[in-house]
Design a protein around this motif. Structure first.
Motif, short mmCIF file in Angstrom:
data_model
loop_
_atom_site.label_atom_id
_atom_site.label_comp_id
_atom_site.label_asym_id
_atom_site.label_seq_id
_atom_site.Cartn_x
_atom_site.Cartn_y
_atom_site.Cartn_z
N GLN A 1 38.29 -27.79 19.63
CA GLN A 1 38.37 -26.94 20.97
C GLN A 1 37.29 -25.97 21.02
OE1 GLN A 1 42.48 -25.87 21.17
NE2 GLN A 1 42.74 -27.63 22.97
N PHE A 2 36.60 -25.93 22.17
CA PHE A 2 35.87 -24.80 22.24
C PHE A 2 36.04 -24.31 23.80
CE2 PHE A 2 32.98 -27.66 20.05
CZ PHE A 2 32.70 -27.02 18.93
N GLN A 3 35.56 -23.10 23.89
CA GLN A 3 36.02 -22.32 25.23
C GLN A 3 34.90 -23.19 26.20
OE1 GLN A 3 35.37 -18.20 25.01
NE2 GLN A 3 37.13 -17.90 24.02
N ARG A 4 35.27 -23.05 27.47
CA ARG A 4 34.47 -23.82 28.65
C ARG A 4 33.07 -23.38 28.40
NH1 ARG A 4 35.92 -26.85 32.92
NH2 ARG A 4 38.20 -26.15 32.51
N GLY A 5 32.17 -24.55 28.63
CA GLY A 5 30.63 -24.12 28.44
C GLY A 5 30.15 -23.68 26.94
N GLN A 6 30.87 -23.48 25.98
CA GLN A 6 30.43 -23.16 24.49
C GLN A 6 30.65 -24.37 23.86
OE1 GLN A 6 29.83 -19.85 23.81
NE2 GLN A 6 29.91 -19.39 26.07
N ARG A 7 29.76 -24.30 22.79
CA ARG A 7 29.57 -25.13 21.69
C ARG A 7 29.77 -24.43 20.19
NH1 ARG A 7 32.05 -29.77 22.53
NH2 ARG A 7 30.93 -30.68 21.21
N MET A 8 29.91 -23.31 20.27
CA MET A 8 30.29 -22.44 19.37
C MET A 8 31.48 -21.59 19.19
SD MET A 8 26.21 -20.79 18.72
CE MET A 8 26.87 -20.20 17.27
N GLY A 9 32.00 -21.22 17.88
CA GLY A 9 33.29 -20.45 17.71
C GLY A 9 34.51 -21.35 18.25
#
Length: 180
Positions: free
Chosen positions: A65-73
């Motif tokens: 799972q990523f935060q919306r719009g993210q592909r890191m962390g």
């Protein structure tokens, strides 16, 4: 001339072409795995290489799972047997490092463990005696060569290796069922 009388350009009918299964796998799995955060199936198929054979026996990645719009962390959810959950919890920094090294960037920032009683329900293994018998059967050079020839068009070396092992496993299983 009226519009109904205008000739439409000729469009040839689509012909069914047989394609190797290896070419279709990314397209078939992308949508299904994408909703679990796996952009590629490789983390699942290479899980044993990422965490090691011992840990892979007792764990399995569920979703990323990523935060919306993210592909890191992101947060990697892992299904793990009860006995190994504590060990994986203590190994979290090492696992995150291994996973991020595998991806080549900081894809995972934390891990969430989901305990299950046993992974047997997930991985329906053949009984040990049948598995040992299958592994003891050897394929002859002609059978191995036939499998290699069928996979010669697969460009990705990792995918070719996986499909090669799958083909050999299926061939050994077929030999085992014929001999019993």
């Amino acid at each position: 001339m009226s519009e109904s009388n205008k000739k439409r350009p000729y469009k040839p009918k689509r012909k069914a072409i047989t394609r190797p299964v290896g070419e279709m796998i990314p397209g078939l799995t992308k949508r299904a795995l994408g909703k679990y955060g796996f952009g590629q199936v490789s983390l699942i198929t290479d899980w044993h290489r990422v965490v090691g054979e011992r840990l892979a026996q007792f764990s399995q990645p569920l979703k990323l799972q990523f935060q919306r719009g993210q592909r890191m962390g992101g947060v990697l959810h892992i299904r793990v047997t009860g006995a190994m959950a504590l060990e994986l919890q203590h190994m979290e920094p090492l696992l995150i490092d291994r996973i991020n090294t595998y991806f080549g960037y900081g894809a995972v920032a934390s891990i969430r463990l989901k305990q299950v009683g046993s992974l047997q329900a997930i991985r329906k293994k053949a009984p040990d005696t049948a598995r040992k018998r299958e592994k003891s059967l050897k394929l002859d050079d002609d059978q191995k060569k036939a499998i290699e020839d069928q996979l010669s068009h697969v460009e990705n070396p990792e995918m070719r290796e996986l499909l090669q092992r799958l083909g050999e496993s299926v061939a050994r299983r077929n030999l085992a069922t014929k001999s019993s």
